[in-house]
Structures are given as C-alpha cells and as structure tokens.
Write a protein that holds these residues in place. Structure first.
Motif, PDB file in Angstrom:
ATOM      1  N   ALA A   1     -81.472  65.681 -30.533  1.00  0.00           N
ATOM      2  CA  ALA A   1     -81.753  66.139 -31.896  1.00  0.00           C
ATOM      3  C   ALA A   1     -83.267  66.227 -32.076  1.00  0.00           C
ATOM      4  CB  ALA A   1     -81.144  65.163 -32.905  1.00  0.00           C
ATOM      5  N   PRO A   2     -83.752  67.103 -32.956  1.00  0.00           N
ATOM      6  CA  PRO A   2     -85.202  67.306 -33.070  1.00  0.00           C
ATOM      7  C   PRO A   2     -85.988  66.071 -33.483  1.00  0.00           C
ATOM      8  CG  PRO A   2     -83.985  68.692 -34.635  1.00  0.00           C
ATOM      9  CD  PRO A   2     -82.979  67.978 -33.817  1.00  0.00           C
ATOM     10  N   TYR A   3     -85.361  65.109 -34.119  1.00  0.00           N
ATOM     11  CA  TYR A   3     -86.049  63.899 -34.574  1.00  0.00           C
ATOM     12  C   TYR A   3     -85.831  62.707 -33.642  1.00  0.00           C
ATOM     13  CZ  TYR A   3     -81.352  63.835 -36.454  1.00  0.00           C
ATOM     14  OH  TYR A   3     -79.986  63.949 -36.584  1.00  0.00           O
ATOM     15  N   GLU A   4     -85.196  62.910 -32.489  1.00  0.00           N
ATOM     16  CA  GLU A   4     -84.933  61.801 -31.570  1.00  0.00           C
ATOM     17  C   GLU A   4     -86.224  61.339 -30.887  1.00  0.00           C
ATOM     18  OE1 GLU A   4     -81.663  61.282 -28.275  1.00  0.00           O
ATOM     19  OE2 GLU A   4     -83.497  62.118 -27.406  1.00  0.00           O
ATOM     20  N   LYS A   5     -86.552  60.079 -31.091  1.00  0.00           N
ATOM     21  CA  LYS A   5     -87.698  59.441 -30.430  1.00  0.00           C
ATOM     22  C   LYS A   5     -87.191  58.101 -29.917  1.00  0.00           C
ATOM     23  CE  LYS A   5     -91.112  61.693 -33.329  1.00  0.00           C
ATOM     24  NZ  LYS A   5     -92.236  61.520 -34.258  1.00  0.00           N
ATOM     25  N   PRO A   6     -86.735  58.037 -28.678  1.00  0.00           N
ATOM     26  CA  PRO A   6     -86.016  56.854 -28.191  1.00  0.00           C
ATOM     27  C   PRO A   6     -86.746  55.523 -28.321  1.00  0.00           C
ATOM     28  CG  PRO A   6     -85.801  58.656 -26.645  1.00  0.00           C
ATOM     29  CD  PRO A   6     -86.781  59.092 -27.677  1.00  0.00           C
ATOM     30  N   HIS A   7     -88.045  55.493 -28.089  1.00  0.00           N
ATOM     31  CA  HIS A   7     -88.763  54.211 -28.102  1.00  0.00           C
ATOM     32  C   HIS A   7     -89.767  54.167 -29.253  1.00  0.00           C
ATOM     33  CE1 HIS A   7     -87.048  53.358 -24.176  1.00  0.00           C
ATOM     34  NE2 HIS A   7     -87.405  54.581 -23.829  1.00  0.00           N
ATOM     35  N   ASN A   8     -89.659  53.113 -30.074  1.00  0.00           N
ATOM     36  CA  ASN A   8     -90.578  52.892 -31.179  1.00  0.00           C
ATOM     37  C   ASN A   8     -91.020  51.436 -31.157  1.00  0.00           C
ATOM     38  OD1 ASN A   8     -90.482  55.395 -33.122  1.00  0.00           O
ATOM     39  ND2 ASN A   8     -88.413  55.076 -32.367  1.00  0.00           N
ATOM     40  N   ILE A   9     -92.336  51.224 -31.163  1.00  0.00           N
ATOM     41  CA  ILE A   9     -92.885  49.860 -31.158  1.00  0.00           C
ATOM     42  C   ILE A   9     -93.879  49.748 -32.311  1.00  0.00           C
ATOM     43  CG2 ILE A   9     -94.231  48.156 -29.856  1.00  0.00           C
ATOM     44  CD1 ILE A   9     -93.345  49.671 -27.292  1.00  0.00           C
ATOM     45  N   SER A  10     -93.810  48.635 -33.038  1.00  0.00           N
ATOM     46  CA  SER A  10     -94.784  48.338 -34.090  1.00  0.00           C
ATOM     47  C   SER A  10     -95.305  46.927 -33.886  1.00  0.00           C
ATOM     48  CB  SER A  10     -94.148  48.417 -35.479  1.00  0.00           C
ATOM     49  OG  SER A  10     -93.803  49.733 -35.790  1.00  0.00           O
ATOM     50  N   VAL A  11     -96.615  46.767 -33.962  1.00  0.00           N
ATOM     51  CA  VAL A  11     -97.248  45.453 -33.906  1.00  0.00           C
ATOM     52  C   VAL A  11     -98.124  45.346 -35.149  1.00  0.00           C
ATOM     53  CG1 VAL A  11     -98.760  43.909 -32.619  1.00  0.00           C
ATOM     54  CG2 VAL A  11     -97.264  45.497 -31.377  1.00  0.00           C
ATOM     55  N   VAL A  12     -97.831  44.373 -36.012  1.00  0.00           N
ATOM     56  CA  VAL A  12     -98.564  44.185 -37.254  1.00  0.00           C
ATOM     57  C   VAL A  12     -99.101  42.765 -37.273  1.00  0.00           C
ATOM     58  CG1 VAL A  12     -98.398  44.141 -39.772  1.00  0.00           C
ATOM     59  CG2 VAL A  12     -97.122  45.849 -38.467  1.00  0.00           C
ATOM     60  N   MET A  13    -100.417  42.621 -37.485  1.00  0.00           N
ATOM     61  CA  MET A  13    -101.041  41.296 -37.511  1.00  0.00           C
ATOM     62  C   MET A  13    -101.950  41.188 -38.727  1.00  0.00           C
ATOM     63  SD  MET A  13    -102.032  40.773 -33.498  1.00  0.00           S
ATOM     64  CE  MET A  13    -102.933  42.308 -33.394  1.00  0.00           C
ATOM     65  N   ASN A  14    -101.902  40.038 -39.387  1.00  0.00           N
ATOM     66  CA  ASN A  14    -102.782  39.732 -40.509  1.00  0.00           C
ATOM     67  C   ASN A  14    -103.384  38.353 -40.281  1.00  0.00           C
ATOM     68  OD1 ASN A  14    -102.288  42.044 -42.351  1.00  0.00           O
ATOM     69  ND2 ASN A  14    -100.193  41.295 -42.222  1.00  0.00           N
ATOM     70  N   TYR A  15    -104.670  38.235 -40.558  1.00  0.00           N
ATOM     71  CA  TYR A  15    -105.335  36.952 -40.382  1.00  0.00           C
ATOM     72  C   TYR A  15    -106.139  36.637 -41.630  1.00  0.00           C
ATOM     73  CZ  TYR A  15    -108.170  33.201 -38.476  1.00  0.00           C
ATOM     74  OH  TYR A  15    -108.779  31.991 -38.269  1.00  0.00           O
ATOM     75  N   GLU A  16    -105.843  35.512 -42.261  1.00  0.00           N
ATOM     76  CA  GLU A  16    -106.569  35.065 -43.443  1.00  0.00           C
ATOM     77  C   GLU A  16    -107.801  34.296 -42.975  1.00  0.00           C
ATOM     78  OE1 GLU A  16    -104.861  33.533 -47.512  1.00  0.00           O
ATOM     79  OE2 GLU A  16    -105.091  31.847 -46.120  1.00  0.00           O
ATOM     80  N   ILE A  17    -108.961  34.965 -42.995  1.00  0.00           N
ATOM     81  CA  ILE A  17    -110.203  34.360 -42.526  1.00  0.00           C
ATOM     82  C   ILE A  17    -110.637  33.264 -43.492  1.00  0.00           C
ATOM     83  CG2 ILE A  17    -112.621  34.819 -41.967  1.00  0.00           C
ATOM     84  CD1 ILE A  17    -111.675  37.740 -41.314  1.00  0.00           C
ATOM     85  N   THR A  18    -110.640  33.586 -44.784  1.00  0.00           N
ATOM     86  CA  THR A  18    -110.892  32.612 -45.859  1.00  0.00           C
ATOM     87  C   THR A  18    -109.860  32.916 -46.947  1.00  0.00           C
ATOM     88  OG1 THR A  18    -112.423  33.967 -47.145  1.00  0.00           O
ATOM     89  CG2 THR A  18    -113.374  32.639 -45.355  1.00  0.00           C
TER      90      THR A  18
END
Length: 191
Positions: free
Chosen positions: A59-76
């Motif tokens: 199908a035109p929208y098929e994208k077999p592999h999807n990876i997300s990496v989300v990081m947040n760091y509270e410095i202060t």
C-alpha cells in the motif's frame, strides 16, 4: 474525475487488503531524565484485479520499520533539554525501468506497482526550554523554547520525479525534499 461520471463503476476497482504488525515501547517516566524508545513493525498489502498483474503489492503508506527515541533532561528546575530522533522505512514507489518511443513521444515503462522504496526517512530534533521565574501571586506562567528541527539537515525525499536529459537522451531522477534544518524560538504561556 469521478464526479458526474455516468459510468462510475468503470473507474472504481475493488480488491482485498491485509495489514499486520507489532509495536514495542520502553519508557522511563520519573526522575530528571525521562523518555522512551519505541519500535513499530507493520505491513499493509493490497491485491486488486487489473493492477500489478493481479499480484499483491505494498500500500502507498506502508513503511515497515518505524523507530522513535525521545529524551528529556531536567538540568535545573527551570531549564529542560530535549532530543527526538525518528526513523522510518521509505514509502513504496513505482519507478520507470524503461521507455517506449512512439513518434516524437517518449513514454515510461514502470516497474511492478510500488516495487521500490524512497530512501529511509530520519531526523534529529533538539530543544532547550527556560521557564520564567515564578512570582508570588502571579497567575500567568511563561516559558521560552529554543528548538532546532532536523539538526543534521537531512534532505528526506518527499518524492522522486524524472525528466529526460535532451543532451544524453537519458532519464534523470530528481529528489524533492522539504524542510531542511529549521531553527525556531517561541514563548509559551499559560494562565
């Protein structure tokens, strides 16, 4: 166009479709360092008589592999940094694999339906947020945000198109990309 078409049934083709996949996610939700990593595997296939020699295709929208990496760091308590990296398989496309010449016209001969893929999509976004000092009795709270979309300026392909080079008589491919690196600054407030 199908609007006002008296023979609409000749314009619409029906067939079968199937989709399957799996999603995995690991998340850290507490502490000064938070975020998650997620992976999705999915397939979406179609089979329609009269298309792709009646064989199944992506199908035109098929994208077999999807990876997300989300990081947040509270410095202060007031300063937070964030990073977001995404990756996905390129979208399926049909590409010209030859040409047919008729008089002064050159017409492309295409591969099987969605038999190729655009290059993989990926980008890295970074941000830093600074909360304004809270004052007693103040009902409005603000935050400055500096962010950079697509930090390494990846030219992700939106589509590929082809033009004939009249000097060499060969077809040349061109990649159309949107949104290289995009820095931004914003002020958000709530009351």
């Amino acid at each position: 166009t199908t609007m006002f078409n008296e023979k609409l049934e000749g314009e619409i083709r029906t067939g079968t479709a199937r989709a399957y996949g799996a999603e995995l996610m690991v998340q850290k939700a507490s502490g000064s360092f938070t975020g998650w990593v997620s992976y999705t595997y999915c397939r979406s296939r179609r089979q329609i008589d009269g298309i792709n020699n009646n064989r199944e295709y992506a199908a035109p929208y098929e994208k077999p592999h999807n990876i997300s990496v989300v990081m947040n760091y509270e410095i202060t308590k007031r300063i937070t940094a964030g990073a977001n990296w995404v990756y996905s398989t390129g979208a399926p496309v049909s590409l010209p694999t030859g040409r047919w010449e008729f008089g002064n016209y050159t017409l492309p001969v295409y591969s099987e339906k969605n038999g190729y893929r655009l290059p993989a999509y990926h980008r890295l976004d970074l941000s830093v947020s600074l909360k304004c000092k809270e004052k007693p009795g103040r009902k409005c709270f603000g935050e400055w945000n500096l962010s950079v979309f697509n930090v390494y300026n990846r030219k992700n392909a939106y589509t590929i198109f082809f033009n004939k080079d009249y000097n060499t008589q060969k077809m040349q491919s061109y990649k159309l990309s949107f949104f290289g690196i995009v820095p931004s600054i914003s002020y958000n407030f709530r009351f």
